[in-house]
Design an enzyme around this catalytic site. Structure first.
Site, PDB file in Angstrom:
ATOM      1  N   SER A 250     -28.173   4.588 -23.552  1.00  0.00           N
ATOM      2  CA  SER A 250     -27.051   5.510 -23.479  1.00  0.00           C
ATOM      3  C   SER A 250     -25.996   4.959 -22.511  1.00  0.00           C
ATOM      4  O   SER A 250     -25.538   3.839 -22.685  1.00  0.00           O
ATOM      5  CB  SER A 250     -27.547   6.902 -23.076  1.00  0.00           C
ATOM      6  OG  SER A 250     -26.551   7.869 -23.275  1.00  0.00           O
ATOM      7  N   TYR A 251     -25.641   5.712 -21.478  1.00  0.00           N
ATOM      8  CA  TYR A 251     -24.692   5.181 -20.496  1.00  0.00           C
ATOM      9  C   TYR A 251     -25.260   3.931 -19.822  1.00  0.00           C
ATOM     10  O   TYR A 251     -24.534   2.984 -19.509  1.00  0.00           O
ATOM     11  CB  TYR A 251     -24.381   6.241 -19.444  1.00  0.00           C
ATOM     12  CG  TYR A 251     -23.139   5.937 -18.626  1.00  0.00           C
ATOM     13  CD1 TYR A 251     -21.925   6.537 -18.927  1.00  0.00           C
ATOM     14  CD2 TYR A 251     -23.173   5.025 -17.570  1.00  0.00           C
ATOM     15  CE1 TYR A 251     -20.778   6.252 -18.187  1.00  0.00           C
ATOM     16  CE2 TYR A 251     -22.039   4.735 -16.831  1.00  0.00           C
ATOM     17  CZ  TYR A 251     -20.837   5.347 -17.146  1.00  0.00           C
ATOM     18  OH  TYR A 251     -19.707   5.049 -16.417  1.00  0.00           O
TER      19      TYR A 251
ATOM     20  N   ASP B 247     -28.503   8.652 -34.046  1.00  0.00           N
ATOM     21  CA  ASP B 247     -28.095   8.486 -32.656  1.00  0.00           C
ATOM     22  C   ASP B 247     -26.619   8.842 -32.534  1.00  0.00           C
ATOM     23  O   ASP B 247     -25.776   8.232 -33.191  1.00  0.00           O
ATOM     24  CB  ASP B 247     -28.350   7.041 -32.231  1.00  0.00           C
ATOM     25  CG  ASP B 247     -27.778   6.699 -30.867  1.00  0.00           C
ATOM     26  OD1 ASP B 247     -27.452   7.627 -30.105  1.00  0.00           O
ATOM     27  OD2 ASP B 247     -27.670   5.491 -30.572  1.00  0.00           O
TER      28      ASP B 247
ATOM     29  N   HIS C 243     -30.825  10.269 -30.511  1.00  0.00           N
ATOM     30  CA  HIS C 243     -30.565   9.580 -29.244  1.00  0.00           C
ATOM     31  C   HIS C 243     -31.856   9.380 -28.441  1.00  0.00           C
ATOM     32  O   HIS C 243     -32.028   8.357 -27.782  1.00  0.00           O
ATOM     33  CB  HIS C 243     -29.530  10.371 -28.445  1.00  0.00           C
ATOM     34  CG  HIS C 243     -28.813   9.565 -27.404  1.00  0.00           C
ATOM     35  ND1 HIS C 243     -28.097   8.431 -27.694  1.00  0.00           N
ATOM     36  CD2 HIS C 243     -28.707   9.741 -26.049  1.00  0.00           C
ATOM     37  CE1 HIS C 243     -27.573   7.941 -26.582  1.00  0.00           C
ATOM     38  NE2 HIS C 243     -27.928   8.710 -25.574  1.00  0.00           N
TER      39      HIS C 243
END
Length: 714
Positions: free
Chosen positions: A275-276, A401, A431
């Site tokens: 993710s981030y 996702d 995700h």
């Protein structure tokens, strides 16, 4: 309380292949003997585990209670089991192994209809192990001596780095960036390194807290890697202002250089995370820093106008993440609200935090102050430096996702720049990759969950940080899951080279509610046909089916009822006479006009079964003013026909014989993005709305169509 009797069954608790505790189940009680990371020793007595099970991902007390029920089941005679507790188990895959010199056969029993299933392993009609997978880690709880009958076999590969070290925590370092800002950075080293011995580093940069679930990463240290985890700028104990995405390229570059300068570092760094924590890897790679030698990227965030927060030029409605990140420390409880439907209707959009939370969220304010793709957003676009990205990279994502576009962007760059050192795994995942076999009641095969991701992760870093020739770079470059067939496929490219981009054309009659039937979808380019129209009211926009509190924004829902709305045009093939297989990136070309100065267009691809259920496979959205450029918006001339190229999400799917392929077109995606007010004013500050008359064209001059990557069977 120490355990003194020789009763009960003892299990080993393994975190990504390394034992971290002995667990004993006895008379409904749970006892533990912790194996310390520091010295890897377990010499003390067993202690009774209280209701506080912090530190264990498995619910040990619950498993202990269920053992009694499981003992009553004749597992050898069944293929599907429904215990009284309400679970659902299916016989899945066989594992052969040796226990005390005797050849044994065990079966993994896959859990169905669970968000994070804990699979059972049964041998001799007895539960001998439990397996829980994650997005890059795994837990195995196995009866002592029976390890060879579990996925722990995967860790027996002699070419893997072995768990030969204890773990030494060096503690916090405040690492100075080029502008003087200091970032809180935690360091762990393998214990017992020789004088002058240097090791490679696994590096993570996170806005979620550098100590969050750190036990999942300590196995790297036991296997001979330094581990460095850093709070990104403005988060937790790091200085500076938190503006998502903006500073990650330079901060990543400076931090890599700092790691390489340490006397314990051999100068080889690999970055890991999702993710981030995936995005920061690509941002760092775009700096060209020579010390970054490998990336393992899960479900990475992409660039602002392709992924978040301005996908297609819209303002995405993912307020749950925004609220969760409003303070310097993540607040997970902020996700859960029962009034999201009211919150997303507050206007102007810019003032939602003040009106709902009673305070400003500075980074949200800053986002809203930049309506177009200016230099502020450019600083977050690592692809501006794509030519510098040549780091060996393994990418993992899923069809559902909500940051899947980020993986598509990254793959396009790395497979062009370093194709011989790029790999891709695409599963039937959202995700939270590799954690479930069903998403919103859409089931996939038992093989939807893999037991090898963390092993593959270690093999990747062993190859590119330690130079171990383990063959991971010689395996098929792409593994992807074929929905509808529920099988894993391999390819040397993505999209697969054998996929042929095929146009399916929209034909007139898309207004099912008013004309009595769907519009057609076919291979034949339409001739002159009347236009399809609908009215789009921003105050009554078509919904995008998701639960904002779940923080999963791209799920495979059933759009059967949504497609009955008068503001949704529907185009469907006849029932298929033979299966149609697609695998690759999807896109659409739409010829459309609006009575408004600005609006949105959303195109969705669905698989329709014999009962009429319409399951979302892919979609894409664009804000009309950005049809030519995100940097230079152009408002519409009302009534003028424009051409829109809409990038959609990727998928591999078998449309079964008797199913139908469906494409729908609308202008609303409430919950997913804020409805376009149609006024042409600033999306962030507008409080007015206009109802727009929307027109979709499909004729010889304006052939609206969707592009599908079709695979030929055989």
């Amino acid at each position: 309380m120490a355990y003194t009797q020789n009763e009960g069954t003892t299990f080993g608790y393994y975190q990504s292949g390394i034992q971290v505790a002995d667990i004993r189940f006895a008379d409904g009680e749970v006892w533990e003997r912790i194996i310390g990371w520091e010295d890897r020793a377990a010499d003390g007595p067993f202690e009774q585990l209280t209701e506080d099970e912090a530190g264990y991902e498995l619910p040990l007390s619950d498993l202990s209670k269920k053992l009694v029920e499981w003992k009553q089941i004749d597992w050898d005679r069944e293929e599907v089991v429904f215990p009284q507790s309400g679970d659902h188990y299916q016989r899945h895959v066989r594992i052969d192994g040796i226990v005390e010199g005797e050849q044994k056969q065990a079966w993994v029993w896959a859990v169905r209809e669970a968000s994070q299933p804990i699979d059972l392993i049964i041998c001799d009609n007895e539960v001998i192990a439990f397996v829980l997978t994650g997005r890059g880690d795994s837990v195995v709880l196995v009866k002592t001596g029976w390890e060879d009958l579990t996925p722990l076999k995967l860790w027996q590969d002699p070419l893997l780095s072995q768990a030969s070290y204890g773990v030494l925590r060096l503690g916090r370092h405040d690492v100075e960036m080029r502008d003087g800002i200091r970032l809180a950075t935690e360091v762990w080293l393998p214990a017992g390194l020789q004088e002058g011995q240097r090791v490679p580093t696994i590096f993570m940069r996170t806005p979620y807290g550098r100590m969050d679930a750190i036990f999942r990463r300590l196995p790297f240290v036991a296997r001979g890697y330094a581990l460095v985890v850093q709070d990104t700028r403005g988060r937790e104990d790091s200085e500076g202002e938190w503006v998502p995405l903006v500073h990650e390229r330079n901060d990543g570059d400076d931090s890599l250089t700092w790691i390489a300068s340490q006397d314990w570092s051999d100068g080889n760094v690999g970055m890991l995370g999702g993710s981030y924590v995936g995005y920061v890897q690509w941002a760092a790679a775009s700096s060209g820093n020579p010390h970054l030698k490998a990336i393992f990227s899960y479900v990475t965030v992409g660039t602002p106008y392709v992924d978040i927060p301005r996908k297609g030029g819209t303002i995405l409605g993912g307020l749950s993440w925004i609220f969760m990140m409003a303070e310097k420390r993540r607040n997970v409880s902020a996700l859960f609200r029962d009034d999201w439907s009211d919150v997303i209707k507050v206007r102007p959009i810019k003032e939602i935090p003040q009106k709902v939370l009673g305070k400003e969220i500075p980074f949200w304010t800053k986002w809203m102050e930049h309506p177009d793709g200016d230099e502020f957003w450019g600083e977050s676009d690592w692809k501006r430096h794509a030519d510098l990205v040549k780091v060996p990279s393994l990418l993992v994502s899923g069809w559902y996702d909500d940051n899947g576009m980020g993986t598509s962007e990254s793959w396009e760059v790395i497979s062009r720049n370093a194709p011989e050192h790029a790999r891709l795994i695409l599963g039937p995942w959202y995700h939270k990759a590799n954690t479930t076999r069903e998403i919103h009641h859409v089931p996939f095969g038992n093989n939807a969950i893999r037991y090898d991701l963390d092993v593959t992760q270690l093999r990747w870093f062993d190859r590119y940080l330690k130079g171990i020739q383990n063959g991971v770079d010689q395996e098929p470059r792409v593994e992807y899951y074929m929905v509808g067939e529920n099988e894993w496929k391999t390819s040397q490219t993505w999209p697969p080279a054998e996929a042929t981009v095929t146009n399916l054309y929209l034909s007139s009659g898309g207004q099912a509610n008013t004309s009595g039937g769907d519009g057609a979808l076919s291979l034949i380019e339409p001739d002159d046909q009347p236009v399809d129209t609908y009215q789009y009211d921003p105050l009554d926009a078509a919904p995008y089916l998701l639960d904002l509190s779940e923080n999963e924004n791209s799920v495979p829902e059933n759009y059967r009822e949504v497609e009955k709305r008068e503001d949704v045009l529907v185009y469907t093939t006849e029932p298929l006479e033979e299966e149609v297989v697609i695998a690759g990136e999807i896109s659409a070309v739409l010829y459309a006009a609006s009575s408004a100065r600005d609006t949105d267009w959303l195109v969705r691809l669905c698989d329709v079964d014999e009962e009429g259920n319409s399951i979302r496979l892919s979609d894409g959205i664009i804000c009309a003013r950005y049809r030519h450029s995100f940097q230079d918006p152009q408002l519409l001339v009302p009534g003028q026909i424009e051409r829109y190229e809409i990038r959609m999400t990727k998928i591999a799917n078998v449309f079964q014989k008797g199913h139908r392929i469906r494409v729908s077109v609308t202008s609303g995606a409430e919950n997913f993005s804020f409805p376009n007010p149609n006024t042409g004013n600033d999306l962030a500050t507008d409080t007015e709305t206009v109802i727009a008359e929307q027109s979709i064209y499909h004729n010889g001059q304006y052939p609206s169509h969707i592009k599908l990557p079709v695979l030929k069977r055989g």
